[in-house]
Design a protein around this motif. Structure first.
Motif, mmCIF file in Angstrom:
data_model
loop_
_atom_site.group_PDB
_atom_site.id
_atom_site.type_symbol
_atom_site.label_atom_id
_atom_site.label_comp_id
_atom_site.label_asym_id
_atom_site.label_seq_id
_atom_site.Cartn_x
_atom_site.Cartn_y
_atom_site.Cartn_z
ATOM 1 N N ALA A 85 61.800 44.064 70.933
ATOM 2 C CA ALA A 85 61.553 43.678 69.541
ATOM 3 C C ALA A 85 60.224 44.253 69.070
ATOM 4 C CB ALA A 85 61.520 42.159 69.408
ATOM 5 N N THR A 86 60.178 44.615 67.791
ATOM 6 C CA THR A 86 58.911 44.966 67.155
ATOM 7 C C THR A 86 58.785 44.125 65.905
ATOM 8 O OG1 THR A 86 59.930 46.831 65.999
ATOM 9 C CG2 THR A 86 58.774 47.329 68.035
ATOM 10 N N GLY A 87 57.568 43.708 65.631
ATOM 11 C CA GLY A 87 57.296 42.908 64.444
ATOM 12 C C GLY A 87 56.262 43.593 63.574
ATOM 13 N N THR A 92 57.516 43.188 71.626
ATOM 14 C CA THR A 92 57.886 42.508 72.861
ATOM 15 C C THR A 92 58.595 43.517 73.745
ATOM 16 O OG1 THR A 92 58.135 40.414 71.686
ATOM 17 C CG2 THR A 92 59.160 40.580 73.865
#
Length: 150
Positions: A85-87, A92
């Motif tokens: 995941a990227t935010g 992550t």
């Protein structure tokens, strides 16, 4: 995850100094192994080259180790890494540590999940991830062989 879901893996041998009095790898070393995995994963994805000289600095905000089976001295192990995941300011990544197998069988010893925050090194405060980071990891990770859903 299945081994086939990782486009990146790296093998190395456990050194005697990484083990404890119980004759197994000391628990703190699992984070060292995750660091090796992430360092080599980033190298393979050419992340630093893609930054074109711009700073690309992260602090690990959270690391979760889940242990499944011991790792022994002098054992050949394989670490695998991928971005899950990227935010806005963080990403992550997950690392799996396996006993090295050439037959493709599963031998999962531990997983390490890392949340890393992109930071300004002068202030050590989070800042927005460069827009190209998420797609760069996604493009690399897409090279993995994905199992066909049943």
């Amino acid at each position: 995850m299945a081994r086939a879901e990782f486009a990146f893996s790296h093998r190395f041998r456990v050194r005697w100094s990484e083990t404890d009095a119980q004759g197994v790898v000391f628990n703190a070393r699992y984070l060292d192994y995750a660091d090796i995995a992430i360092t080599e994963y980033w190298r393979e994805t050419k992340l630093r080259e893609r930054a074109d000289g711009d700073p690309l600095e992260f602090h690990v905000k959270k690391a979760t180790v889940t242990w499944f089976a011991p790792i022994l001295p002098d054992e050949l192990i394989e670490v695998m890494a991928r971005t899950i995941a990227t935010g806005r300011t963080s990403m992550t990544q997950t690392v799996e540590i396996h006993g090295a197998r050439d037959d493709g069988s599963e031998d999962l010893r531990a997983t390490v999940d890392l949340v890393s925050v992109y930071v300004d090194l002068e202030t050590h405060r989070p800042m927005p991830l460069p827009k190209w980071v998420g797609p760069a990891f996604a493009e690399f990770d897409a090279m993995a062989i994905r199992p066909v859903p049943a």
